[in-house]
Design an enzyme around this catalytic site. Structure first.
Site, PDB file in Angstrom:
ATOM      1  N   SER A  41       0.838  -1.193   0.000  1.00 27.86           N
ATOM      2  CA  SER A  41       0.000   0.000   0.000  1.00 27.86           C
ATOM      3  C   SER A  41       0.868   1.236   0.000  1.00 27.86           C
ATOM      4  CB  SER A  41      -0.913   0.013   1.226  1.00 27.86           C
ATOM      5  OG  SER A  41      -1.573   1.252   1.343  1.00 27.86           O
ATOM      6  N   LYS A  80      31.693   2.527  -1.207  1.00 24.84           N
ATOM      7  CA  LYS A  80      31.956   2.407   0.225  1.00 24.84           C
ATOM      8  C   LYS A  80      33.083   1.396   0.432  1.00 24.84           C
ATOM      9  CE  LYS A  80      29.955   0.739   4.557  1.00 24.84           C
ATOM     10  NZ  LYS A  80      28.769   0.163   5.228  1.00 24.84           N
TER      11      LYS A  80
END
Length: 499
Positions: A41, A80
């Site tokens: 949703s 990273k």
């Protein structure tokens, strides 16, 4: 035994966990005739701050079929090379947990003993000097690892910082292209078989039924299926991991990209800072036992030193894991299976690890007790190992006397972690199983960085004299410094967007 059994797979929840699961399953099951439906949703938010990863992300991106350059552009990713821990041994202290391995290629574990021996003999040298990845990170340089096992560049390692919301959106496109069907709506009712208790279908608020034989719960911390419906139970680990909340707030993009996550110890927890191409991620993970929400929010804003570009958002969590992550025909993936905390960027890894184990143990029928037991056994052990690694950071902190840190220094720790620490102190040995996520280089970086000093080393390295061993270690340091100087500069944010 050739009957298909599972014909319809239902994933509850989108976000990073849901769309990672959908992308992996749709690719793995392509051509099998099975349908995959994802129910989510737009009204239900996701945590969405998971911006840092570890090198296992490469494996997942490969099995899903992602192109690295496209992935970097679509998710606003930066490279990273590790995590810097500042202030964990008092103000002004810092150490780096670099990816990759220490020392020369092919000698990772034994080289750590060579280094320990040289130090016991009086040699003074920073641990970072023996990691090519660490040297690259400090110098702002970058290169991908090479396949040649003789090259120092084979010891490199890297992961990414990226926007988790953009990553989920990117994976959604891949999954839907492979046939995954998204159903919009909140779940109003969960229907179960009256005899077996297995879930048979979900019904949305507007009455849409979504039936299936296997359900993947990616509903986040609430665990709508695994906990609220099937009552899997929960193991609370807050006695060892006391931080249970986090404020998160983005700030403008940094002018210079730092190729590592920064984790800075603070009065009641620690702060993260993560550079992306389009913004900087910031957060403060803290313990509500030692600081209230308002004070923690102000602490984050004070440390930020600039106006955030969005209001800080509070995230509440309970450190621990489900007692079972597979119950009947429901498998919990992501936060629905539990959450430790973001200290070593393991959240996304544990999503992909759960997916990998589901693929390896994919059942003939959704409700398979033996398969579920094996899934819980191997996944549960991995989470336990990660837990011990995180607890190590808190327990071995020194040079801080705030109430949280005094608590951590005095708290009893799991026997499994105490055993690892004792072994390392006594002999320099890192006691790990073959399947653990964090390997020797990671445990060494943190144990050493937190001030645990071995009093001995593996005598197998005594084929060299003490003087020759020291010369060898010094030669490795020089070779790494030379190799680091030859690496190309780290790309700027504008260049990352063009990768």
């Amino acid at each position: 035994m050739g009957e298909p059994g599972i014909r319809n797979i239902v994933i509850l929840g989108g976000g990073t966990a849901g769309w990672m699961t959908a992308a992996a399953l749709s690719r793995a099951l392509k051509g099998s005739g099975r349908t995959i439906t994802l129910v989510e949703s737009d009204e239900i938010g996701t945590i969405g701050v998971g911006e840092a990863t570890i090198p296992t992300i490469h494996w997942f991106n490969r099995i899903v079929g992602l192109d690295e350059a496209e992935f970097i552009r679509e998710t606003k990713a930066t490279y990273k090379l590790g995590i810097q821990f500042s202030g964990w041994n008092g103000d002004g202290s810092a150490y780096l947990h670099p990816f990759g391995t220490f020392g020369p290629p092919g000698d990772g574990v034994m080289f750590l003993h060579r280094l320990i021996r040289a130090r016991l003999g009086g040699m003074a040298a920073a641990t970072e000097d023996f990691s090519l990845t660490a040297q690259a990170a400090r110098a702002g340089r970058f290169a991908t690892p090479v396949g040649d096992p003789r090259s120092l560049r084979s010891t490199l390692g890297y992961a990414y910082h990226f926007d988790a919301g953009l990553y989920a959106r990117y994976l959604r496109r891949h999954a839907e292209a492979l046939g995954v069907v998204r159903t919009e709506g909140k779940v109003a009712r969960v229907e179960q078989d009256p005899e077996s208790g297995c879930i048979t279908r979900l019904v949305t608020e507007r009455g849409d039924p979504v039936a299936g034989e296997l359900f993947i719960d990616c509903s986040g911390l609430r665990g709508l299926l695994i906990e609220q419906t099937l009552g899997a139970g929960f193991e609370d680990w807050s006695e060892w991991l006391p931080c249970d909340r986090a404020w998160a707030a983005p700030s403008p993009v940094e002018g210079e990209i730092i190729p590592y996550t920064r984790a800075t110890a603070a009065e009641a927890g620690w702060r993260w800072r993560i550079p992306l191409q389009h913004r900087t991620g910031n957060g403060y993970v803290f313990s509500s036992r030692f600081q209230d929400d308002d004070a923690a929010r102000q602490s984050l804003l004070d440390a930020l030193g600039e106006e955030p570009i969005a209001e800080p958002r509070l995230i509440r969590f309970l450190p621990g894991k489900r007692k079972r992550s597979w119950v009947k025909n429901v498998v919990a993936i992501g936060l629905s299976s539990g959450f430790l905390e973001p200290l070593e960027s393991t959240s996304i890894h544990l999503i992909q690890s759960g997916i990998a184990k589901l693929l390896a143990l994919f059942p003939r029928h959704g409700d398979d007790a033996l398969v579920a037991e094996q899934f819980d056994r191997v996944f549960g052990q991995e989470v336990l190992d990660v837990r011990d690694f995180l607890v190590l950071h808190y327990k071995m902190t020194a040079g801080r006397d705030e109430p949280l840190w005094r608590y951590c220094q005095d708290m009893p720790i799991p026997d499994t972690l105490a055993y690892r620490i004792d072994q390392f102190r006594a002999s320099g040995r890192l006691v790990l199983s073959t399947d653990e996520l964090f390997r020797d280089a990671s445990w060494f970086a943190v144990m050493d960085g937190q001030g645990i000093r071995p009093t001995d080393y593996n005598p197998m390295i005594e084929t060299l004299s003490e003087a020759d061993n020291r010369r060898h270690v010094e030669a490795v340091r020089a070779a790494i410094a030379q190799a680091a100087a030859q690496l190309p500069p780290l790309p700027l944010p504008a260049d990352m967007a063009k990768v």
